[in-house]
Design an enzyme around this catalytic site. Structure first.
Site, mmCIF file in Angstrom:
data_model
loop_
_atom_site.group_PDB
_atom_site.id
_atom_site.type_symbol
_atom_site.label_atom_id
_atom_site.label_comp_id
_atom_site.label_asym_id
_atom_site.label_seq_id
_atom_site.Cartn_x
_atom_site.Cartn_y
_atom_site.Cartn_z
ATOM 1 N N LYS A 39 -9.689 3.070 -1.912
ATOM 2 C CA LYS A 39 -10.002 2.425 -0.624
ATOM 3 C C LYS A 39 -11.169 2.632 -0.021
ATOM 4 C CE LYS A 39 -7.441 1.589 3.563
ATOM 5 N NZ LYS A 39 -6.038 2.114 4.318
ATOM 6 N N CYS B 274 -5.529 -2.707 2.912
ATOM 7 C CA CYS B 274 -5.297 -2.770 4.336
ATOM 8 C C CYS B 274 -6.611 -3.003 5.136
ATOM 9 C CB CYS B 274 -4.475 -1.417 4.650
ATOM 10 S SG CYS B 274 -3.557 -1.524 5.958
ATOM 11 N N GLU C 42 0.827 -1.135 0.022
ATOM 12 C CA GLU C 42 -0.001 0.063 -0.001
ATOM 13 C C GLU C 42 0.725 1.235 0.081
ATOM 14 O OE1 GLU C 42 -3.456 1.836 2.689
ATOM 15 O OE2 GLU C 42 -2.144 0.600 3.740
#
Length: 264
Positions: A108, A142, A42
């Site tokens: 995200k 994540c 990431e």
């Protein structure tokens, strides 16, 4: 169908130095065997929230161009997330790039409010599942890993491989490992998680522990806390046979996911 060869590129990132990170990641990829897909961590160009005070990159910027070059020179795909700007907004954007260009991107969804990520970026509001080489690949980033409803394999969100790229800190490493395994089991899917290592500019330490899991929850590869790479082979026919032998997904509860308003 030949197995899909995926390289997990577990790197120590340079803080706020995109050019140095690009060069370093190129070297890491060069040092390993050939792969069909290279997965980077990431925010690999800056470190997590490392774009603060930096001139924002865009989709036509140097790092996206570098990803396209890397994919073309390796005749492979390169995947990872970076901080990108569109107009006045910034996103933590996961890109999947092939020699033909950007195949797909995912913004995200679950921004890490505990660390202030929601104050920096705009959240996405939709899944991204791409079709590539016969595989349905789901992109996740994540903190998304903690939300099983969002990650659930369902008729409207069906996949064979789920990829998580991360900057997941050392104190919560057991959660990282346990949740990756859980996502593989509950979704009867291959799961790959690529985390960074080292310490960032905010003195946050990262454990590495990048790994790959098969649909039975068996670990195919797990790295330690050192910078390194690992090549794993994923077998789509074996996945399909496992699902036929154990047709658990057909008994899953149906639901409609209605995300709330994005934060940030």
């Amino acid at each position: 169908m030949d197995p899909l060869k995926v390289m997990l590129v577990q790197a120590e990132l340079c803080w706020q130095d995109a050019a140095a990170n690009r060069d370093h990641l190129s070297d890491l990829m060069d040092a390993g065997p050939r792969a069909d897909l290279y997965v980077l961590p990431e925010t690999f160009s800056t470190g997590f929230l490392g774009d603060v005070g930096q001139e924002p990159e865009a989709m036509d910027g140097a790092t996206v161009y570098w990803m396209r070059e890397q994919a073309a020179s390796r005749s492979a795909a390169v995947a990872g997330s970076l901080a990108l700007a569109e107009g006045e907004e910034r996103f933590n954007r996961f890109l999947f790039v092939t020699k033909d260009g950007i195949l797909a991107h995912y913004d995200k969804r679950h921004l890490f409010t505990f660390g202030g990520e929601d104050q920096r970026y705009r959240a996405g509001n939709s899944h991204t599942v791409l079709d590539w080489k016969g595989w349905r690949i789901d992109l996740q980033t994540c903190y998304d890993l903690r939300f099983p409803v969002w990650c659930r394999n369902s008729p409207d969100h069906a996949f064979d491989l789920q990829i998580f790229v991360a900057n997941w800190p050392t104190p919560r490493v057991e959660a990282w490992r346990s949740l990756l395994k859980a996502r593989a089991i509950e979704n009867q899917s291959y799961v790959i998680g690529v985390n960074r290592t080292g310490t960032d500019g905010n003195k946050i330490c990262y454990p590495g522990c990048s790994s790959a899991w098969n649909p039975m929850g068996e670990c195919l590869s797990e790295l330690n806390d050192q910078e390194t790479t690992s090549l794993v082979s994923l077998d789509l026919e074996q996945l399909q046979q496992t699902r036929q032998r154990f047709p658990f997904l057909q008994d899953a509860d149906s639901f409609t996911l209605v995300p709330g308003e994005p934060r940030g």
